[in-house]
Scaffold this motif. Sequence first.
Motif, PDB file in Angstrom:
ATOM      1  N   VAL A 275       0.863  -1.182   0.000  1.00 15.61           N
ATOM      2  CA  VAL A 275       0.000   0.000   0.000  1.00 15.61           C
ATOM      3  C   VAL A 275       0.896   1.227   0.000  1.00 15.61           C
ATOM      4  N   ARG A 276       0.651   2.130  -0.939  1.00 11.77           N
ATOM      5  CA  ARG A 276       1.475   3.330  -1.014  1.00 11.77           C
ATOM      6  C   ARG A 276       0.659   4.512  -1.490  1.00 11.77           C
ATOM      7  N   CYS A 277       1.170   5.716  -1.215  1.00 11.88           N
ATOM      8  CA  CYS A 277       0.507   6.919  -1.709  1.00 11.88           C
ATOM      9  C   CYS A 277       0.581   6.924  -3.230  1.00 11.88           C
ATOM     10  N   ARG A 278      -0.522   7.282  -3.842  1.00 14.14           N
ATOM     11  CA  ARG A 278      -0.559   7.311  -5.299  1.00 14.14           C
ATOM     12  C   ARG A 278       0.133   8.571  -5.801  1.00 14.14           C
ATOM     13  N   GLY A 279       0.887   8.425  -6.878  1.00 12.28           N
ATOM     14  CA  GLY A 279       1.570   9.564  -7.472  1.00 12.28           C
ATOM     15  C   GLY A 279       3.046   9.283  -7.622  1.00 12.28           C
ATOM     16  N   ALA A 280       3.723  10.236  -8.236  1.00 13.09           N
ATOM     17  CA  ALA A 280       5.153  10.071  -8.504  1.00 13.09           C
ATOM     18  C   ALA A 280       5.904   9.890  -7.188  1.00 13.09           C
ATOM     19  N   GLY A 281       6.699   8.815  -7.112  1.00 14.92           N
ATOM     20  CA  GLY A 281       7.475   8.552  -5.907  1.00 14.92           C
ATOM     21  C   GLY A 281       6.635   8.326  -4.684  1.00 14.92           C
ATOM     22  N   GLY A 282       5.463   7.730  -4.858  1.00 14.40           N
ATOM     23  CA  GLY A 282       4.523   7.532  -3.761  1.00 14.40           C
ATOM     24  C   GLY A 282       5.161   6.801  -2.583  1.00 14.40           C
ATOM     25  N   ALA A 283       4.993   7.376  -1.396  1.00  9.00           N
ATOM     26  CA  ALA A 283       5.575   6.779  -0.192  1.00  9.00           C
ATOM     27  C   ALA A 283       4.876   5.474   0.143  1.00  9.00           C
ATOM     28  N   VAL A 284       5.649   4.490   0.557  1.00 11.98           N
ATOM     29  CA  VAL A 284       5.092   3.211   0.974  1.00 11.98           C
ATOM     30  C   VAL A 284       4.444   3.387   2.348  1.00 11.98           C
ATOM     31  N   LEU A 285       3.177   3.012   2.452  1.00 11.57           N
ATOM     32  CA  LEU A 285       2.462   3.106   3.721  1.00 11.57           C
ATOM     33  C   LEU A 285       2.542   1.804   4.504  1.00 11.57           C
ATOM     34  N   TRP A 286       2.546   0.706   3.767  1.00 16.74           N
ATOM     35  CA  TRP A 286       2.521  -0.589   4.439  1.00 16.74           C
ATOM     36  C   TRP A 286       2.846  -1.689   3.434  1.00 16.74           C
ATOM     37  N   GLN A 287       3.659  -2.624   3.850  1.00 19.68           N
ATOM     38  CA  GLN A 287       3.940  -3.821   3.074  1.00 19.68           C
ATOM     39  C   GLN A 287       3.940  -5.007   4.024  1.00 19.68           C
ATOM     40  N   ALA A 288       3.424  -6.117   3.575  1.00 21.99           N
ATOM     41  CA  ALA A 288       3.405  -7.307   4.433  1.00 21.99           C
ATOM     42  C   ALA A 288       3.343  -8.547   3.564  1.00 21.99           C
ATOM     43  N   MET A 289       4.132  -9.551   3.950  1.00 26.84           N
ATOM     44  CA  MET A 289       4.080 -10.860   3.313  1.00 26.84           C
ATOM     45  C   MET A 289       3.462 -11.823   4.323  1.00 26.84           C
TER      46      MET A 289
END
Length: 338
Positions: A275-289
């Motif tokens: 999950v990341r902010c949409r747009g150029a260079g969008g910051a990652v909000l959350w990642q999970a495996m």
Amino acid sequence: MLDAAGDKARAGQAVAAARAVLRAEPFDVAALRLLGIAKEMEAEGRGQSLLHLAERVSRRDLITQLALIEHAARAGDLAGTLRHYDRVLAVHPEVDEQLFPILAAALGEDAIRQRLVVYAKRDWFTRFAYKALSLGADPVAYSALLVGSSGGLDPELAGQMLSRVIGQLVAEGRFADAKRVAQELSGPRGGAMRDLGFTPATLDPRLDTLGWRLADNEIARAFLERDGRLSLRIASNRTGEMARRTTLLPEGAYRLAVTIGYQPDTPRARLTWDVRCRGAGGAVLWQAMFPVKGGSQELGIVVPPRCAAQEWRLSATSALSQFPSEAQVVALDLAAAR
């Protein structure tokens, strides 16, 4: 001066010829129309009786209808203007290119949209609905026209065009407008926009990127089961995107609850959320495996300021096997953290 004098002389000759025709054929539409236009050029309103008589003789006469459109528009007669638009477009599709851009530019006026929906069952209205967005119609006003025309416009075409509207608004960064259009489609409470889970409402193709888009290709396939579970299947020894969606969550902290399940005796796919902010260079909000054992988890996500749109991606990775790997998203729920 010579040109002006010549034009006046030619106009006089044309009027004289039209009068001669009318003496022999009192209801010749071309002659009536020519006299009416000539009278209008002398003084506005003077030729209207002749133009309306020409219309009564034949509503199909293009030049008569165009002249009546112009007069009704100048007089501020909206109903009359659109009535003549209807009569022209019903029998003269060749003037679509001339008249549709005018209608498209006018859709921002509530009164015009409300009167246009009366003609939603006309063939020309379908042609207009298909072209209006590309002719520069404001996407929000255009979507209001489509929603208001739902009783007459072909539902499949309306759905396709509403999807295009939402996609365009999101691409332009007009997230508040995109949300408003999507909420109109989702009912008075905007159910699909408030629900992160996989449901028929959140899979509505009319929502475009604001709804879930599922993989369906020879490598990866995702589909909704009757019991509401999202089934995922991915070819052996591959990684692929299974689902994607854009949300428009306000900034703040959220609680995400996910339940993953597996069928017995089938290779298990490993799922990864991003999950990341949409747009150029969008910051990652959350990642999970997620572990392949399955089960439920609760996790926290924070949407920061200046992150008006968030892109969710679900990917799957399969084991090397004779068969595709599978997994199921049994439940997916997002709520504001307390």
